[in-house]
Design a protein around this motif. Structure first.
Motif, PDB file in Angstrom:
ATOM      1  N   LEU A 167     -15.605   5.198  -6.859  1.00  0.00           N
ATOM      2  CA  LEU A 167     -15.008   6.592  -7.146  1.00  0.00           C
ATOM      3  C   LEU A 167     -13.730   6.597  -7.472  1.00  0.00           C
ATOM      4  O   LEU A 167     -13.573   7.235  -8.409  1.00  0.00           O
ATOM      5  CB  LEU A 167     -15.173   7.231  -5.634  1.00  0.00           C
ATOM      6  N   CYS A 168     -12.771   6.065  -7.047  1.00  0.00           N
ATOM      7  CA  CYS A 168     -11.461   6.118  -7.603  1.00  0.00           C
ATOM      8  C   CYS A 168     -11.109   5.667  -8.804  1.00  0.00           C
ATOM      9  O   CYS A 168     -10.167   5.800  -9.463  1.00  0.00           O
ATOM     10  CB  CYS A 168     -10.498   5.299  -6.321  1.00  0.00           C
ATOM     11  N   THR A 169     -12.018   4.477  -9.337  1.00  0.00           N
ATOM     12  CA  THR A 169     -11.935   3.933 -10.662  1.00  0.00           C
ATOM     13  C   THR A 169     -12.714   4.706 -11.471  1.00  0.00           C
ATOM     14  O   THR A 169     -12.773   4.175 -12.722  1.00  0.00           O
ATOM     15  CB  THR A 169     -12.321   2.200 -10.469  1.00  0.00           C
ATOM     16  N   GLY A 170     -13.318   5.869 -11.332  1.00  0.00           N
ATOM     17  CA  GLY A 170     -14.080   6.585 -12.243  1.00  0.00           C
ATOM     18  C   GLY A 170     -15.387   6.067 -12.529  1.00  0.00           C
ATOM     19  O   GLY A 170     -16.084   6.221 -13.632  1.00  0.00           O
ATOM     20  N   GLN A 171     -16.068   5.016 -11.706  1.00  0.00           N
ATOM     21  CA  GLN A 171     -17.331   4.311 -11.872  1.00  0.00           C
ATOM     22  C   GLN A 171     -18.365   4.864 -11.133  1.00  0.00           C
ATOM     23  O   GLN A 171     -19.597   4.539 -11.133  1.00  0.00           O
ATOM     24  CB  GLN A 171     -17.371   2.673 -11.567  1.00  0.00           C
ATOM     25  N   GLY A 210      -5.700   5.194   0.768  1.00  0.00           N
ATOM     26  CA  GLY A 210      -5.676   3.621   0.721  1.00  0.00           C
ATOM     27  C   GLY A 210      -5.891   2.995  -0.553  1.00  0.00           C
ATOM     28  O   GLY A 210      -5.277   1.947  -0.615  1.00  0.00           O
ATOM     29  N   TYR A 211      -6.645   3.645  -1.648  1.00  0.00           N
ATOM     30  CA  TYR A 211      -6.977   2.678  -2.560  1.00  0.00           C
ATOM     31  C   TYR A 211      -5.593   2.956  -3.500  1.00  0.00           C
ATOM     32  O   TYR A 211      -5.170   1.855  -4.022  1.00  0.00           O
ATOM     33  CB  TYR A 211      -7.849   3.695  -3.515  1.00  0.00           C
ATOM     34  N   GLU A 212      -4.656   3.776  -3.356  1.00  0.00           N
ATOM     35  CA  GLU A 212      -3.352   3.869  -3.905  1.00  0.00           C
ATOM     36  C   GLU A 212      -2.507   2.835  -3.312  1.00  0.00           C
ATOM     37  O   GLU A 212      -1.754   2.160  -4.078  1.00  0.00           O
ATOM     38  CB  GLU A 212      -2.683   5.080  -3.715  1.00  0.00           C
ATOM     39  N   ALA A 247      -4.724  -8.475  -5.700  1.00  0.00           N
ATOM     40  CA  ALA A 247      -5.452  -9.015  -7.051  1.00  0.00           C
ATOM     41  C   ALA A 247      -6.993  -8.331  -7.060  1.00  0.00           C
ATOM     42  O   ALA A 247      -7.461  -8.183  -6.158  1.00  0.00           O
ATOM     43  CB  ALA A 247      -5.712 -10.613  -6.595  1.00  0.00           C
ATOM     44  N   GLU A 248      -7.244  -8.179  -8.092  1.00  0.00           N
ATOM     45  CA  GLU A 248      -8.520  -7.428  -8.355  1.00  0.00           C
ATOM     46  C   GLU A 248      -9.670  -8.110  -7.543  1.00  0.00           C
ATOM     47  O   GLU A 248     -10.764  -7.328  -7.028  1.00  0.00           O
ATOM     48  CB  GLU A 248      -8.811  -7.077  -9.998  1.00  0.00           C
ATOM     49  N   THR A 249      -9.801  -9.219  -7.592  1.00  0.00           N
ATOM     50  CA  THR A 249     -11.066  -9.911  -6.695  1.00  0.00           C
ATOM     51  C   THR A 249     -10.882  -9.724  -5.084  1.00  0.00           C
ATOM     52  O   THR A 249     -11.690  -9.658  -4.712  1.00  0.00           O
ATOM     53  CB  THR A 249     -11.057 -11.347  -7.013  1.00  0.00           C
TER      54      THR A 249
END
Length: 216
Positions: A121-125, A146-148, A154-156
């Protein structure tokens, strides 16, 4: 109504009858006592709806020991009497003011679909979660702060970090409830944050001093 409601599936009926004939029959006085004396749980556990998170099994808890509330991603909304998240708030109020639990535990877990949904949701996907008719999307917006906070990770490892952040944000929101704050200040209740790695069977506890999760 009669066109939509059906009898319980046979496999569930068989399981119930097996439980009734064994576990219940062998512990009938205990169940009668629970029924007659009411519940007096030691702790409230706020966990995810995920079917793999079996709270009573993890802690070896008996009936009557835990007051359990489940929701998507084990989230606690901030105190807001005029808001829309009354289900979780009502459960917390009842546990703290009526049942007088000694502990409130927020239990997150690995592979959380709700947290993954928040990340999407936060990444527009996940445009479907952005729709105002999505109850799930509206609920997951509670975790957006929390996403912020995990952007440096790291992305993984970001989704796992966000799973743990869901626990931290819920702890922060818990203390915004006046009756929770008062009970903690009086020493009558304590708050705890845990994260369960389902595959490894481990529990990690949030340390407020270091602000990191440590394996128990």
């Amino acid at each position: 109504m009669k066109d939509h409601v059906r009898p319980l599936p046979t496999y569930l009926m068989n399981r119930y009858q097996g439980w009734r004939a064994t576990t219940y029959e062998q512990n009938r006085p205990w169940y009668r006592r629970l029924a007659d004396q009411g519940q007096h749980p030691r702790a409230m556990v706020i966990s995810c709806c995920d079917s793999r998170v079996h709270v009573t099994s993890i802690f070896g808890a008996d009936e009557g020991e835990f007051f359990i509330h489940r929701n998507i991603a084990n989230l606690v909304p901030p105190y807001n009497p005029d808001g829309d998240h009354h289900g979780t708030s009502a459960a917390i109020e009842y546990a703290v003011t009526t049942l007088k639990v000694a502990h409130v535990i927020v239990l997150g877990h690995s592979g959380c679909g709700g947290v993954a949904g928040c990340h999407a949701l936060c990444t527009g996907q996940a445009p479907h979660l952005e729709d105002k008719t999505s109850f799930v999307g509206t609920w997951l917006n509670l975790l957006r702060p929390g996403y912020e906070r995990v952007q440096h990770v790291a992305e993984t490892e970001r989704v796992t970090a966000l799973e743990r952040e869901a626990v931290v944000i819920s702890l922060e929101n818990l203390i915004t409830f006046p009756f929770v704050r008062d009970a903690v200040a009086a020493g009558d209740m304590s708050l705890h944050g845990l994260w369960n790695d389902i595959g490894e069977g481990t529990l990690w506890q949030f340390n407020p001093e270091t602000e990191i999760f440590e394996m128990l």
